[in-house]
Write an enzyme that holds these catalytic residues in place. Structure first.
Site, PDB file in Angstrom:
ATOM      1  N   SER A  69       0.780  -1.054  -0.214  1.00 44.90           N
ATOM      2  CA  SER A  69      -0.182  -0.011   0.045  1.00 44.90           C
ATOM      3  C   SER A  69       0.829   1.346  -0.023  1.00 44.90           C
ATOM      4  O   SER A  69       2.148   1.228   0.342  1.00 44.90           O
ATOM      5  CB  SER A  69      -0.891   0.024   1.181  1.00 44.90           C
ATOM      6  OG  SER A  69      -1.616  -1.148   1.095  1.00 44.90           O
TER       7      SER A  69
HETATM    8  N1  SAM Z   1      -0.798  -4.740   4.089  1.00 47.37           N
HETATM    9  C1  SAM Z   1       0.161  -5.155   3.045  1.00 47.37           C
HETATM   10  C2  SAM Z   1       1.410  -4.594   2.821  1.00 47.37           C
HETATM   11  O1  SAM Z   1       1.749  -3.854   3.651  1.00 47.37           O
HETATM   12  O2  SAM Z   1       2.082  -4.917   1.886  1.00 47.37           O
HETATM   13  C3  SAM Z   1      -0.762  -4.707   1.764  1.00 47.37           C
HETATM   14  C4  SAM Z   1      -1.834  -5.614   1.455  1.00 47.37           C
HETATM   15  S1  SAM Z   1      -2.503  -5.838  -0.301  1.00 47.37           S
HETATM   16  C5  SAM Z   1      -2.887  -4.239  -0.657  1.00 47.37           C
HETATM   17  C6  SAM Z   1      -3.820  -6.970  -0.105  1.00 47.37           C
HETATM   18  C7  SAM Z   1      -3.372  -8.200   0.583  1.00 47.37           C
HETATM   19  O3  SAM Z   1      -4.589  -8.767   1.005  1.00 47.37           O
HETATM   20  C8  SAM Z   1      -3.022  -9.116  -0.493  1.00 47.37           C
HETATM   21  O4  SAM Z   1      -1.802  -9.547  -0.433  1.00 47.37           O
HETATM   22  C9  SAM Z   1      -4.065 -10.364  -0.714  1.00 47.37           C
HETATM   23  O5  SAM Z   1      -3.442 -11.263  -1.220  1.00 47.37           O
HETATM   24  C10 SAM Z   1      -4.694 -10.430   0.583  1.00 47.37           C
HETATM   25  N2  SAM Z   1      -5.752 -10.681   0.768  1.00 47.37           N
HETATM   26  C11 SAM Z   1      -6.949 -10.537  -0.034  1.00 47.37           C
HETATM   27  N3  SAM Z   1      -7.983 -11.485   0.643  1.00 47.37           N
HETATM   28  C12 SAM Z   1      -7.616 -12.124   1.587  1.00 47.37           C
HETATM   29  C13 SAM Z   1      -8.222 -12.898   2.581  1.00 47.37           C
HETATM   30  N4  SAM Z   1      -9.408 -13.347   2.493  1.00 47.37           N
HETATM   31  N5  SAM Z   1      -7.576 -13.205   3.635  1.00 47.37           N
HETATM   32  C14 SAM Z   1      -6.108 -12.880   3.926  1.00 47.37           C
HETATM   33  N6  SAM Z   1      -5.515 -12.051   2.771  1.00 47.37           N
HETATM   34  C15 SAM Z   1      -6.334 -11.627   1.818  1.00 47.37           C
END
Ligand code: SAM
Length: 218
Positions: A69
């Site tokens: 992000s």
């Molecule tokens: N917080 C992260 C960072 O600091 O890099 C950025 C997160 S990225 C915008 C969103 C993440 O949420 C992705 O890696 C995606 O695979 C994960 N994601 C999506 N749905 C999810 C779920 N149901 N459970 C766990 N992770 C999930």
């Protein structure tokens, strides 16, 4: 730390200061959050090819169609969570691990879940290598939360969904706070839910655009 990492770390001090200055201009007020952002080596959370862009205030690709992000959003969501002075935090969406690393420097314990296994294990390795010892990573569908360690003082969801998963609300301690982007696939509102007893007070803040929460919990 390898030589290349050290080099980037050293030359980036001025760019880190510039990033923090920008966050101040964008409205981030918490000195604690700004200090942590300044001190967190974001270049170690992206591919080496993108390391020179790590201190730009922008989201960057981390593979598997996912992103780390934008620093402003990380700072904003962290500031919103820190308002309830949490000790134990659950993150849904580990991604690169950067948001969890920021939180780990402000709270006692961070539990973070990621549904893409290679991202979960890469983040785990990063935490070990950089030395964040108060973060636990689980490869799972975080829309079910992480029941074993509930209740949480704060929950942060770093992927966007149409609804806040019920399971997450249930794992929030009374007095606790959840922050999540809620809305359509392309645009969401940053939403804050504060739990007072069994009443959940909801506030919709600014528009944001996150990758989708892929949820088996509906
Ligand atoms: N917080 C992260 C960072 O600091 O890099 C950025 C997160 S990225 C915008 C969103 C993440 O949420 C992705 O890696 C995606 O695979 C994960 N994601 C999506 N749905 C999810 C779920 N149901 N459970 C766990 N992770 C999930």
């Amino acid at each position: 730390m390898r030589r290349a990492d050290r080099g980037i770390g050293m030359t980036s001090q001025r760019t880190r200061d510039r990033l923090v200055q920008r966050l101040v201009e964008e409205g981030i007020r918490s000195v604690a959050v700004l200090d942590v952002i300044r001190g967190t080596p974001r270049h170690l959370f992206v591919d080496e090819a993108l390391a020179s862009r790590a201190y730009e205030d922008t989201a960057l690709p981390i593979g598997h169609g996912q992103t780390i992000s934008q620093p402003y959003i990380v700072a904003r969501m962290t500031e919103l969570l820190m308002a309830v002075a949490p000790a134990k935090v659950l993150e849904v969406g580990t991604g690169s691990g950067y948001q969890a690393a920021v939180l780990a420097q402000l709270v006692d314990k961070v539990f973070t879940t990621e549904r893409i296994e290679p991202l979960a294990s890469q983040a785990r390795q990063r935490f070990r290598r950089i030395g964040y010892r108060n973060i636990r990573v689980q490869h799972s569908d975080g829309s079910w939360g992480w029941p074993e360690h509930q209740p949480y003082d704060a929950i942060i969801v770093t992927a966007g969904g149409a609804e806040i998963p019920e399971a997450l609300l249930g794992q929030l301690r009374p007095g606790g706070r959840l922050v999540m982007p809620v809305g359509s696939r392309s645009l969401q509102q940053l939403t804050v839910v504060t739990r007072n007893g069994n009443v959940f007070e909801r506030e919709d803040l600014e528009p944001v655009a996150f990758v989708p929460l892929i949820s088996g919990a509906g």
